[in-house]
Scaffold this active site. Structure first.
Site, PDB file in Angstrom:
ATOM      1  N   TYR A  54       0.840  -1.208   0.000  1.00  0.00           N
ATOM      2  CA  TYR A  54       0.000   0.000   0.000  1.00  0.00           C
ATOM      3  C   TYR A  54       0.875   1.259   0.000  1.00  0.00           C
ATOM      4  CZ  TYR A  54      -3.594   3.185   1.877  1.00  0.00           C
ATOM      5  OH  TYR A  54      -4.462   4.218   2.083  1.00  0.00           O
ATOM      6  N   LYS A 101       0.974   4.129  -2.818  1.00  0.00           N
ATOM      7  CA  LYS A 101       0.536   5.478  -2.458  1.00  0.00           C
ATOM      8  C   LYS A 101       1.627   6.507  -2.716  1.00  0.00           C
ATOM      9  CE  LYS A 101      -3.707   5.314  -1.240  1.00  0.00           C
ATOM     10  NZ  LYS A 101      -4.674   5.706  -2.295  1.00  0.00           N
TER      11      LYS A 101
HETATM   12  P1  NAD Z   1     -13.343   2.615   1.696  1.00  0.00           P
HETATM   13  O1  NAD Z   1     -12.986   1.181   1.711  1.00  0.00           O
HETATM   14  O2  NAD Z   1     -14.404   3.101   2.620  1.00  0.00           O
HETATM   15  O3  NAD Z   1     -13.714   3.098   0.240  1.00  0.00           O
HETATM   16  C1  NAD Z   1     -12.988   2.701  -0.889  1.00  0.00           C
HETATM   17  C2  NAD Z   1     -13.963   2.471  -2.008  1.00  0.00           C
HETATM   18  O4  NAD Z   1     -13.219   2.116  -3.186  1.00  0.00           O
HETATM   19  C3  NAD Z   1     -14.939   1.330  -1.740  1.00  0.00           C
HETATM   20  O5  NAD Z   1     -16.265   1.773  -1.938  1.00  0.00           O
HETATM   21  C4  NAD Z   1     -14.541   0.259  -2.757  1.00  0.00           C
HETATM   22  O6  NAD Z   1     -15.642  -0.510  -3.217  1.00  0.00           O
HETATM   23  C5  NAD Z   1     -13.943   1.091  -3.856  1.00  0.00           C
HETATM   24  N1  NAD Z   1     -13.004   0.311  -4.664  1.00  0.00           N
HETATM   25  C6  NAD Z   1     -12.044  -0.529  -4.231  1.00  0.00           C
HETATM   26  N2  NAD Z   1     -11.392  -1.078  -5.269  1.00  0.00           N
HETATM   27  C7  NAD Z   1     -11.959  -0.571  -6.377  1.00  0.00           C
HETATM   28  C8  NAD Z   1     -11.721  -0.764  -7.766  1.00  0.00           C
HETATM   29  N3  NAD Z   1     -10.754  -1.603  -8.185  1.00  0.00           N
HETATM   30  N4  NAD Z   1     -12.457  -0.075  -8.657  1.00  0.00           N
HETATM   31  C9  NAD Z   1     -13.443   0.769  -8.238  1.00  0.00           C
HETATM   32  N5  NAD Z   1     -13.724   0.969  -6.937  1.00  0.00           N
HETATM   33  C10 NAD Z   1     -13.004   0.310  -6.017  1.00  0.00           C
HETATM   34  O7  NAD Z   1     -11.966   3.397   1.994  1.00  0.00           O
HETATM   35  P2  NAD Z   1     -11.654   4.941   2.266  1.00  0.00           P
HETATM   36  O8  NAD Z   1     -11.015   5.009   3.602  1.00  0.00           O
HETATM   37  O9  NAD Z   1     -12.794   5.797   1.939  1.00  0.00           O
HETATM   38  O10 NAD Z   1     -10.477   5.165   1.207  1.00  0.00           O
HETATM   39  C11 NAD Z   1     -10.567   6.054   0.119  1.00  0.00           C
HETATM   40  C12 NAD Z   1      -9.151   6.384  -0.327  1.00  0.00           C
HETATM   41  O11 NAD Z   1      -8.454   7.081   0.696  1.00  0.00           O
HETATM   42  C13 NAD Z   1      -8.315   5.152  -0.657  1.00  0.00           C
HETATM   43  O12 NAD Z   1      -7.486   5.422  -1.772  1.00  0.00           O
HETATM   44  C14 NAD Z   1      -7.464   4.991   0.575  1.00  0.00           C
HETATM   45  O13 NAD Z   1      -6.282   4.296   0.316  1.00  0.00           O
HETATM   46  C15 NAD Z   1      -7.225   6.432   0.945  1.00  0.00           C
HETATM   47  N6  NAD Z   1      -6.834   6.636   2.330  1.00  0.00           N
HETATM   48  C16 NAD Z   1      -7.729   6.485   3.329  1.00  0.00           C
HETATM   49  C17 NAD Z   1      -7.314   6.737   4.634  1.00  0.00           C
HETATM   50  C18 NAD Z   1      -8.276   6.654   5.771  1.00  0.00           C
HETATM   51  O14 NAD Z   1      -7.874   7.025   6.894  1.00  0.00           O
HETATM   52  N7  NAD Z   1      -9.491   6.224   5.574  1.00  0.00           N
HETATM   53  C19 NAD Z   1      -5.987   7.095   4.910  1.00  0.00           C
HETATM   54  C20 NAD Z   1      -5.100   7.247   3.860  1.00  0.00           C
HETATM   55  C21 NAD Z   1      -5.545   7.032   2.573  1.00  0.00           C
END
Ligand code: NAD
Length: 305
Positions: free
Chosen positions: A165, A169
Protein backbone atom coordinates in the site's frame (compact mmCIF):
# COMPACT_ATOMS: atom_id res chain seq x y z
CA UNK A 1 -14.73 33.01 -2.00
CA UNK A 2 -17.38 30.40 -2.74
CA UNK A 3 -16.27 27.19 -4.42
CA UNK A 4 -18.68 26.15 -7.13
CA UNK A 5 -18.78 23.34 -9.68
CA UNK A 6 -21.91 24.32 -11.59
CA UNK A 7 -21.75 23.11 -15.18
CA UNK A 8 -18.81 20.83 -14.44
CA UNK A 9 -18.57 17.05 -14.68
CA UNK A 10 -16.70 15.11 -12.01
CA UNK A 11 -15.71 11.45 -11.86
CA UNK A 12 -15.09 10.13 -8.36
CA UNK A 13 -13.67 6.61 -8.14
CA UNK A 14 -14.52 4.40 -5.18
CA UNK A 15 -17.45 6.71 -4.44
CA UNK A 16 -19.79 4.09 -2.98
CA UNK A 17 -18.33 4.26 0.52
CA UNK A 18 -16.19 6.29 2.88
CA UNK A 19 -14.25 9.24 1.53
CA UNK A 20 -15.29 8.84 -2.10
CA UNK A 21 -18.95 8.89 -1.10
CA UNK A 22 -18.40 12.06 0.90
CA UNK A 23 -16.45 13.67 -1.98
CA UNK A 24 -19.17 12.77 -4.51
CA UNK A 25 -21.98 14.14 -2.34
CA UNK A 26 -20.12 17.42 -1.73
CA UNK A 27 -19.20 17.91 -5.40
CA UNK A 28 -22.83 17.30 -6.35
CA UNK A 29 -24.08 19.65 -3.62
CA UNK A 30 -21.83 22.31 -5.14
CA UNK A 31 -23.30 21.85 -8.60
CA UNK A 32 -21.21 19.17 -10.31
CA UNK A 33 -22.70 16.35 -12.35
CA UNK A 34 -21.09 13.32 -10.78
CA UNK A 35 -20.08 9.89 -12.03
CA UNK A 36 -20.23 7.69 -8.95
CA UNK A 37 -17.74 4.95 -9.72
CA UNK A 38 -17.51 1.92 -7.48
CA UNK A 39 -16.70 -1.71 -8.00
CA UNK A 40 -18.47 -2.45 -4.73
CA UNK A 41 -16.07 -5.08 -3.46
CA UNK A 42 -14.94 -5.82 0.08
CA UNK A 43 -12.14 -3.92 1.81
CA UNK A 44 -9.57 -6.37 0.43
CA UNK A 45 -10.88 -5.91 -3.12
CA UNK A 46 -12.80 -9.20 -3.36
CA UNK A 47 -16.35 -9.35 -4.77
CA UNK A 48 -18.46 -6.69 -6.50
CA UNK A 49 -21.83 -4.98 -6.02
CA UNK A 50 -23.58 -1.89 -7.37
CA UNK A 51 -25.64 -1.26 -4.22
CA UNK A 52 -23.41 1.34 -2.54
CA UNK A 53 -22.87 3.42 -5.70
CA UNK A 54 -26.58 3.26 -6.56
CA UNK A 55 -27.45 4.60 -3.12
CA UNK A 56 -25.08 7.56 -3.52
CA UNK A 57 -26.65 8.34 -6.92
CA UNK A 58 -30.10 8.21 -5.35
CA UNK A 59 -29.10 10.66 -2.59
CA UNK A 60 -27.69 13.08 -5.16
CA UNK A 61 -30.80 12.84 -7.35
CA UNK A 62 -33.16 13.29 -4.40
CA UNK A 63 -31.31 16.50 -3.55
CA UNK A 64 -31.91 17.73 -7.13
CA UNK A 65 -28.49 16.89 -8.53
CA UNK A 66 -27.35 14.80 -11.48
CA UNK A 67 -25.39 11.59 -11.18
CA UNK A 68 -24.98 8.11 -12.56
CA UNK A 69 -23.26 5.03 -11.21
CA UNK A 70 -20.61 3.02 -13.00
CA UNK A 71 -19.14 -0.19 -11.65
CA UNK A 72 -15.79 -0.07 -13.46
CA UNK A 73 -12.91 -1.77 -11.75
CA UNK A 74 -10.33 1.02 -11.94
CA UNK A 75 -7.61 -1.59 -12.45
CA UNK A 76 -9.23 -2.62 -15.74
CA UNK A 77 -8.62 -0.10 -18.53
CA UNK A 78 -11.43 -1.35 -20.81
CA UNK A 79 -13.98 -0.84 -18.01
CA UNK A 80 -12.59 2.59 -17.19
CA UNK A 81 -12.74 3.56 -20.86
CA UNK A 82 -16.39 2.48 -20.95
CA UNK A 83 -17.12 4.70 -17.94
CA UNK A 84 -15.47 7.70 -19.58
CA UNK A 85 -17.23 7.00 -22.91
CA UNK A 86 -20.59 6.91 -21.14
CA UNK A 87 -19.75 10.16 -19.36
CA UNK A 88 -18.87 11.85 -22.67
CA UNK A 89 -22.05 10.55 -24.34
CA UNK A 90 -24.18 11.83 -21.48
CA UNK A 91 -22.51 15.09 -20.50
CA UNK A 92 -19.84 15.80 -23.15
CA UNK A 93 -16.94 16.71 -20.85
CA UNK A 94 -14.89 15.72 -17.81
CA UNK A 95 -13.64 18.58 -15.65
CA UNK A 96 -12.66 16.81 -12.46
CA UNK A 97 -11.22 13.37 -11.75
CA UNK A 98 -10.85 12.23 -8.16
CA UNK A 99 -8.70 9.08 -8.00
CA UNK A 100 -9.91 7.74 -4.69
CA UNK A 101 -10.70 4.00 -5.09
CA UNK A 102 -8.58 1.77 -2.93
CA UNK A 103 -8.16 -1.49 -1.07
CA UNK A 104 -5.93 -2.95 1.62
CA UNK A 105 -4.05 -6.27 1.79
CA UNK A 106 -1.97 -5.71 4.92
CA UNK A 107 0.74 -8.17 5.97
CA UNK A 108 4.39 -7.83 6.94
CA UNK A 109 6.63 -8.03 3.89
CA UNK A 110 8.01 -11.36 5.10
CA UNK A 111 4.53 -12.91 4.98
CA UNK A 112 3.14 -11.07 1.98
CA UNK A 113 2.40 -12.95 -1.23
CA UNK A 114 3.52 -11.12 -4.33
CA UNK A 115 -0.07 -11.43 -5.59
CA UNK A 116 -1.25 -9.22 -2.70
CA UNK A 117 1.49 -6.72 -3.47
CA UNK A 118 0.56 -6.68 -7.16
CA UNK A 119 -3.18 -6.27 -6.57
CA UNK A 120 -2.71 -3.27 -4.29
CA UNK A 121 -0.37 -1.64 -6.83
CA UNK A 122 -2.87 -2.45 -9.60
CA UNK A 123 -5.77 -0.76 -7.81
CA UNK A 124 -4.04 2.29 -6.32
CA UNK A 125 -1.34 3.08 -8.87
CA UNK A 126 -2.66 1.55 -12.10
CA UNK A 127 -6.23 2.49 -11.16
CA UNK A 128 -5.12 6.13 -10.97
CA UNK A 129 -3.10 5.75 -14.17
CA UNK A 130 -6.01 4.13 -16.06
CA UNK A 131 -8.55 6.76 -15.05
CA UNK A 132 -6.14 9.61 -15.75
CA UNK A 133 -5.20 8.14 -19.14
CA UNK A 134 -8.87 7.81 -20.11
CA UNK A 135 -9.61 11.51 -19.40
CA UNK A 136 -6.22 13.06 -20.26
CA UNK A 137 -6.83 13.78 -23.95
CA UNK A 138 -10.36 15.03 -23.14
CA UNK A 139 -8.92 17.49 -20.62
CA UNK A 140 -6.19 18.55 -23.07
CA UNK A 141 -8.80 19.20 -25.77
CA UNK A 142 -10.95 21.18 -23.30
CA UNK A 143 -7.92 23.12 -22.03
CA UNK A 144 -9.23 22.39 -18.58
CA UNK A 145 -8.80 19.62 -16.05
CA UNK A 146 -8.43 19.11 -12.33
CA UNK A 147 -7.12 15.76 -11.09
CA UNK A 148 -6.62 14.62 -7.51
CA UNK A 149 -4.54 11.62 -6.47
CA UNK A 150 -5.17 10.02 -3.11
CA UNK A 151 -1.89 9.36 -1.35
CA UNK A 152 -1.30 8.32 2.25
CA UNK A 153 0.93 8.94 5.24
CA UNK A 154 1.68 5.20 4.97
CA UNK A 155 3.42 5.89 1.66
CA UNK A 156 5.09 9.15 2.59
CA UNK A 157 6.33 7.99 6.00
CA UNK A 158 5.81 4.20 6.18
CA UNK A 159 3.44 2.02 8.18
CA UNK A 160 4.03 -1.46 9.57
CA UNK A 161 2.38 -4.13 7.40
CA UNK A 162 1.81 -1.84 4.42
CA UNK A 163 4.78 -2.20 2.04
CA UNK A 164 2.39 -2.81 -0.87
CA UNK A 165 0.00 0.00 0.00
CA UNK A 166 2.79 2.42 0.94
CA UNK A 167 4.67 1.80 -2.30
CA UNK A 168 1.53 2.34 -4.38
CA UNK A 169 0.54 5.48 -2.46
CA UNK A 170 4.00 7.00 -2.90
CA UNK A 171 3.96 6.07 -6.58
CA UNK A 172 0.91 8.22 -7.27
CA UNK A 173 2.93 11.24 -6.12
CA UNK A 174 5.62 10.44 -8.68
CA UNK A 175 2.85 10.12 -11.26
CA UNK A 176 1.49 13.52 -10.21
CA UNK A 177 4.84 15.31 -10.38
CA UNK A 178 5.31 14.66 -14.09
CA UNK A 179 1.62 15.07 -14.99
CA UNK A 180 1.88 18.58 -13.51
CA UNK A 181 4.68 19.39 -15.95
CA UNK A 182 2.98 17.81 -18.96
CA UNK A 183 -0.50 19.20 -18.21
CA UNK A 184 0.51 22.80 -17.51
CA UNK A 185 0.10 24.15 -21.03
CA UNK A 186 -3.47 22.81 -21.19
CA UNK A 187 -4.56 24.18 -17.82
CA UNK A 188 -4.61 20.74 -16.22
CA UNK A 189 -3.70 20.86 -12.54
CA UNK A 190 -2.91 17.81 -10.45
CA UNK A 191 -2.83 17.68 -6.67
CA UNK A 192 -2.79 15.00 -4.00
CA UNK A 193 -4.83 14.40 -0.88
CA UNK A 194 -3.47 12.51 2.12
CA UNK A 195 -6.54 11.71 4.23
CA UNK A 196 -7.17 10.30 7.67
CA UNK A 197 -10.78 9.34 8.24
CA UNK A 198 -13.03 6.84 9.90
CA UNK A 199 -14.08 4.49 7.12
CA UNK A 200 -14.29 0.74 6.77
CA UNK A 201 -10.59 0.96 5.85
CA UNK A 202 -9.68 2.20 9.32
CA UNK A 203 -12.59 0.95 11.47
CA UNK A 204 -10.59 -1.80 13.20
CA UNK A 205 -7.45 0.29 13.76
CA UNK A 206 -8.78 2.96 16.14
CA UNK A 207 -11.13 3.25 19.13
CA UNK A 208 -14.73 4.36 18.62
CA UNK A 209 -14.00 7.64 20.38
CA UNK A 210 -11.16 8.49 17.97
CA UNK A 211 -13.12 7.31 14.93
CA UNK A 212 -15.92 9.72 15.89
CA UNK A 213 -13.42 12.58 15.53
CA UNK A 214 -12.31 11.46 12.07
CA UNK A 215 -15.32 12.29 9.92
CA UNK A 216 -14.82 11.95 6.13
CA UNK A 217 -16.52 15.33 5.62
CA UNK A 218 -13.52 17.07 7.24
CA UNK A 219 -11.29 15.51 4.56
CA UNK A 220 -13.72 16.40 1.80
CA UNK A 221 -13.54 20.07 2.79
CA UNK A 222 -9.85 19.86 1.87
CA UNK A 223 -10.48 17.84 -1.30
CA UNK A 224 -12.75 20.55 -2.66
CA UNK A 225 -9.88 23.09 -2.55
CA UNK A 226 -7.74 20.82 -4.74
CA UNK A 227 -10.10 20.49 -7.70
CA UNK A 228 -11.92 23.79 -8.27
CA UNK A 229 -11.10 26.39 -10.88
CA UNK A 230 -8.47 28.25 -8.81
CA UNK A 231 -6.97 25.05 -7.42
CA UNK A 232 -3.26 24.97 -6.68
CA UNK A 233 -0.93 22.67 -8.62
CA UNK A 234 1.23 19.87 -7.20
CA UNK A 235 0.05 20.44 -3.63
CA UNK A 236 -0.01 17.50 -1.23
CA UNK A 237 -2.78 18.34 1.22
CA UNK A 238 -3.08 16.27 4.37
CA UNK A 239 -6.43 16.32 6.15
CA UNK A 240 -8.07 14.59 9.08
CA UNK A 241 -10.18 15.33 12.19
CA UNK A 242 -10.25 19.01 11.23
CA UNK A 243 -6.47 19.28 10.95
CA UNK A 244 -4.97 20.39 7.62
CA UNK A 245 -1.28 20.37 6.64
CA UNK A 246 0.87 20.08 3.56
CA UNK A 247 3.68 17.61 2.94
CA UNK A 248 6.53 19.02 0.88
CA UNK A 249 9.72 17.54 -0.50
CA UNK A 250 12.86 19.59 0.03
CA UNK A 251 16.45 18.95 -0.99
CA UNK A 252 19.43 20.31 0.91
CA UNK A 253 21.87 22.55 -0.92
CA UNK A 254 24.48 19.80 -0.43
CA UNK A 255 28.25 19.69 -0.66
CA UNK A 256 30.78 19.43 -3.49
CA UNK A 257 33.70 17.03 -3.55
CA UNK A 258 36.23 17.33 -6.40
CA UNK A 259 37.01 14.30 -8.61
CA UNK A 260 40.41 13.55 -7.05
CA UNK A 261 38.82 13.32 -3.56
CA UNK A 262 35.58 11.46 -4.40
CA UNK A 263 35.43 8.37 -2.18
CA UNK A 264 33.01 6.94 0.37
CA UNK A 265 35.11 8.35 3.23
CA UNK A 266 35.01 11.87 1.77
CA UNK A 267 31.22 11.72 1.36
CA UNK A 268 30.95 10.44 4.94
CA UNK A 269 33.05 13.30 6.29
CA UNK A 270 30.84 15.81 4.46
CA UNK A 271 27.59 14.27 5.74
CA UNK A 272 26.78 17.12 8.17
CA UNK A 273 27.03 19.61 5.27
CA UNK A 274 25.14 17.25 2.90
CA UNK A 275 22.29 16.98 5.39
CA UNK A 276 22.34 20.61 6.54
CA UNK A 277 18.78 21.91 6.06
CA UNK A 278 19.69 25.61 6.27
CA UNK A 279 19.59 26.28 2.53
CA UNK A 280 17.23 23.49 1.49
CA UNK A 281 14.81 24.16 -1.36
CA UNK A 282 11.96 22.60 -3.31
CA UNK A 283 12.94 21.56 -6.83
CA UNK A 284 10.47 22.27 -9.64
CA UNK A 285 11.54 19.25 -11.70
CA UNK A 286 14.11 16.43 -11.74
CA UNK A 287 16.61 18.13 -14.07
CA UNK A 288 16.94 21.01 -11.54
CA UNK A 289 18.99 18.63 -9.40
CA UNK A 290 21.43 17.86 -12.22
CA UNK A 291 21.66 21.60 -12.92
CA UNK A 292 22.49 22.32 -9.27
CA UNK A 293 25.27 19.72 -9.17
CA UNK A 294 26.71 20.85 -12.50
CA UNK A 295 26.79 24.45 -11.22
CA UNK A 296 28.78 23.30 -8.16
CA UNK A 297 31.21 21.43 -10.39
CA UNK A 298 31.53 24.38 -12.78
CA UNK A 299 32.15 26.77 -9.87
CA UNK A 300 34.93 24.48 -8.64
CA UNK A 301 36.48 24.33 -12.11
CA UNK A 302 36.31 28.13 -12.44
CA UNK A 303 37.88 28.63 -9.00
CA UNK A 304 40.77 26.34 -9.94
CA UNK A 305 41.29 27.49 -13.52
P1 NAD B 1 -13.34 2.62 1.70
O1 NAD B 1 -12.99 1.18 1.71
O2 NAD B 1 -14.40 3.10 2.62
O3 NAD B 1 -13.71 3.10 0.24
C1 NAD B 1 -12.99 2.70 -0.89
C2 NAD B 1 -13.96 2.47 -2.01
O4 NAD B 1 -13.22 2.12 -3.19
C3 NAD B 1 -14.94 1.33 -1.74
O5 NAD B 1 -16.26 1.77 -1.94
C4 NAD B 1 -14.54 0.26 -2.76
O6 NAD B 1 -15.64 -0.51 -3.22
C5 NAD B 1 -13.94 1.09 -3.86
N1 NAD B 1 -13.00 0.31 -4.66
C6 NAD B 1 -12.04 -0.53 -4.23
N2 NAD B 1 -11.39 -1.08 -5.27
C7 NAD B 1 -11.96 -0.57 -6.38
C8 NAD B 1 -11.72 -0.76 -7.77
N3 NAD B 1 -10.75 -1.60 -8.19
N4 NAD B 1 -12.46 -0.08 -8.66
C9 NAD B 1 -13.44 0.77 -8.24
N5 NAD B 1 -13.72 0.97 -6.94
C10 NAD B 1 -13.00 0.31 -6.02
O7 NAD B 1 -11.97 3.40 1.99
P2 NAD B 1 -11.65 4.94 2.27
O8 NAD B 1 -11.02 5.01 3.60
O9 NAD B 1 -12.79 5.80 1.94
O10 NAD B 1 -10.48 5.16 1.21
C11 NAD B 1 -10.57 6.05 0.12
C12 NAD B 1 -9.15 6.38 -0.33
O11 NAD B 1 -8.45 7.08 0.70
C13 NAD B 1 -8.31 5.15 -0.66
O12 NAD B 1 -7.49 5.42 -1.77
C14 NAD B 1 -7.46 4.99 0.58
O13 NAD B 1 -6.28 4.30 0.32
C15 NAD B 1 -7.23 6.43 0.94
N6 NAD B 1 -6.83 6.64 2.33
C16 NAD B 1 -7.73 6.48 3.33
C17 NAD B 1 -7.31 6.74 4.63
C18 NAD B 1 -8.28 6.65 5.77
O14 NAD B 1 -7.87 7.02 6.89
N7 NAD B 1 -9.49 6.22 5.57
C19 NAD B 1 -5.99 7.10 4.91
C20 NAD B 1 -5.10 7.25 3.86
C21 NAD B 1 -5.54 7.03 2.57
Amino acid sequence: MTINFTGQVAIVTGAGNGLGRSHALELAARGAKVVVNDLGGARDGSGASSAAADEVVQIIKEAGGEAFAHGANVANYAEVEDMVNQTMEKWGRVDVLINNAGILRDKTFAKMDLADFQLVVDVHLMGSVNCTKAVWQIMRDQNYGRIVMTTSSSGMYGNFGQTNYGAAKMAVLGFMNTLVLEGAKNNIRVNALSPTAATRMTEDLLSEQLLAMLQPEAVTAGLITLCHEDAPNRLILCAGAGGYASTRLFETEGAFIPAEEQAGEAVLSKMPEICDTDRQSELASGPSQTEKFLKMAAAHLAANA
